[in-house]
Design a protein around this motif. Structure first.
Motif, short mmCIF file in Angstrom:
data_model
loop_
_atom_site.label_atom_id
_atom_site.label_comp_id
_atom_site.label_asym_id
_atom_site.label_seq_id
_atom_site.Cartn_x
_atom_site.Cartn_y
_atom_site.Cartn_z
N CYS A 274 0.89 -1.32 -0.08
CA CYS A 274 0.03 0.04 -0.03
C CYS A 274 0.93 1.53 0.07
O CYS A 274 0.37 2.27 -0.50
CB CYS A 274 -1.07 0.10 1.37
SG CYS A 274 -2.00 -1.40 1.28
N THR A 275 1.92 1.25 0.39
CA THR A 275 2.80 2.38 0.64
C THR A 275 4.20 2.27 -0.01
O THR A 275 4.79 3.43 -0.30
CB THR A 275 3.36 2.71 2.07
OG1 THR A 275 3.97 1.64 2.56
CG2 THR A 275 1.80 2.96 2.93
N SER B 251 0.36 9.60 6.79
CA SER B 251 -1.09 9.43 7.11
C SER B 251 -1.87 8.73 5.86
O SER B 251 -2.78 7.86 6.07
CB SER B 251 -1.50 10.54 7.58
OG SER B 251 -1.65 11.67 6.69
N LEU C 207 -1.09 5.05 5.78
CA LEU C 207 -1.88 4.26 6.71
C LEU C 207 -3.25 4.13 6.42
O LEU C 207 -3.80 3.21 6.41
CB LEU C 207 -1.57 5.16 8.02
CG LEU C 207 -1.87 4.27 9.26
CD1 LEU C 207 -1.19 2.93 9.46
CD2 LEU C 207 -1.47 5.07 10.59
N LEU C 208 -3.77 5.27 5.75
CA LEU C 208 -5.18 5.01 5.39
C LEU C 208 -5.30 4.02 4.20
O LEU C 208 -6.30 3.68 4.18
CB LEU C 208 -5.56 6.60 4.95
CG LEU C 208 -7.10 6.61 4.46
CD1 LEU C 208 -8.14 6.38 5.68
CD2 LEU C 208 -7.47 8.24 4.07
N VAL D 84 -5.54 0.84 5.92
CA VAL D 84 -6.81 0.54 6.63
C VAL D 84 -7.70 0.20 5.69
O VAL D 84 -8.64 -0.68 6.03
CB VAL D 84 -7.30 1.74 7.44
CG1 VAL D 84 -8.61 1.84 7.80
CG2 VAL D 84 -6.16 2.06 8.82
N THR E 143 -11.77 3.95 13.88
CA THR E 143 -11.49 5.43 13.20
C THR E 143 -9.93 5.52 13.76
O THR E 143 -9.47 6.31 13.06
CB THR E 143 -12.27 6.44 13.36
OG1 THR E 143 -12.62 6.52 14.88
CG2 THR E 143 -13.67 6.10 12.88
N GLU F 257 -6.46 4.75 11.66
CA GLU F 257 -5.36 5.42 10.73
C GLU F 257 -4.80 6.61 11.32
O GLU F 257 -3.96 7.22 10.71
CB GLU F 257 -6.35 6.01 9.52
CG GLU F 257 -7.49 7.03 10.20
CD GLU F 257 -8.64 7.05 9.16
OE1 GLU F 257 -8.84 8.32 9.03
OE2 GLU F 257 -9.24 6.20 8.76
N ARG F 258 -5.04 6.80 12.79
CA ARG F 258 -4.06 7.70 13.29
C ARG F 258 -3.25 7.30 14.22
O ARG F 258 -2.51 7.97 15.03
CB ARG F 258 -5.09 8.58 13.97
CG ARG F 258 -5.85 9.56 13.02
CD ARG F 258 -6.76 10.59 14.14
NE ARG F 258 -7.84 9.69 14.66
CZ ARG F 258 -9.14 9.97 14.40
NH1 ARG F 258 -9.42 10.89 13.69
NH2 ARG F 258 -10.07 9.10 14.97
N PHE G 233 -1.34 0.13 15.91
CA PHE G 233 -2.20 -0.15 15.10
C PHE G 233 -2.68 -1.47 15.11
O PHE G 233 -3.87 -1.80 15.12
CB PHE G 233 -1.37 -0.02 13.75
CG PHE G 233 -2.03 -0.26 12.67
CD1 PHE G 233 -3.03 0.65 11.84
CD2 PHE G 233 -1.93 -1.33 11.83
CE1 PHE G 233 -3.83 0.36 10.82
CE2 PHE G 233 -2.69 -1.90 10.72
CZ PHE G 233 -3.64 -0.74 10.16
#
Length: 84
Positions: free
Chosen positions: A17-18, A41, A44-45, A48, A61, A64-65, A72
Motif C-alpha cells: 500500500c505504501t 497518514s 496508513l489510510l 486501513v 477510526t 488510521e491515526r 495499529f
C-alpha cells in the motif's frame, strides 16, 4: 485467513500500500513511529482501506491515526476479535 493481523502481514501491507519495505523483525523489536519508517497518514489510510476490503468490516477510526505499528495492530486486532 486468520482473524488477527501479524507483523508479517502488516509488513506486506506496508509494502503493497505504501511501497515502504520494513522487515517484520524491525516491526517486532521496536516502537518506531510509522513516520520514522516512511509511512505517512495517506499510506496508513491505504492500509486501513485494504484491511476493510479484505475482512469486510470497518476498522476503528483511530487505526488510521496510530503512531506506531504496535498501536495499529492492537486496535485492528481488537476490532477483528470483537467482530469474530
Amino acid at each position: 485467513m486468520t482473524d488477527r493481523i501479524t507483523v508479517e502481514e502488516l509488513s506486506e501491507l506496508m509494502k503493497k500500500c505504501t511501497g515502504v519495505t520494513v522487515a517484520p523483525e524491525e516491526l517486532r523489536r521496536d516502537e518506531s513511529a510509522f513516520e520514522s519508517l516512511g509511512v505517512d497518514s495517506l499510506g496508513l489510510l491505504g492500509i486501513v482501506g485494504e484491511l476493510e476490503n479484505r475482512y469486510g468490516t470497518p476498522m476503528p477510526t483511530d487505526a488510521e491515526r496510530s503512531k506506531t505499528p504496535r498501536q495499529f495492530l492492537d486496535l485492528v486486532n481488537g476490532a477483528l476479535m470483537a467482530g469474530a
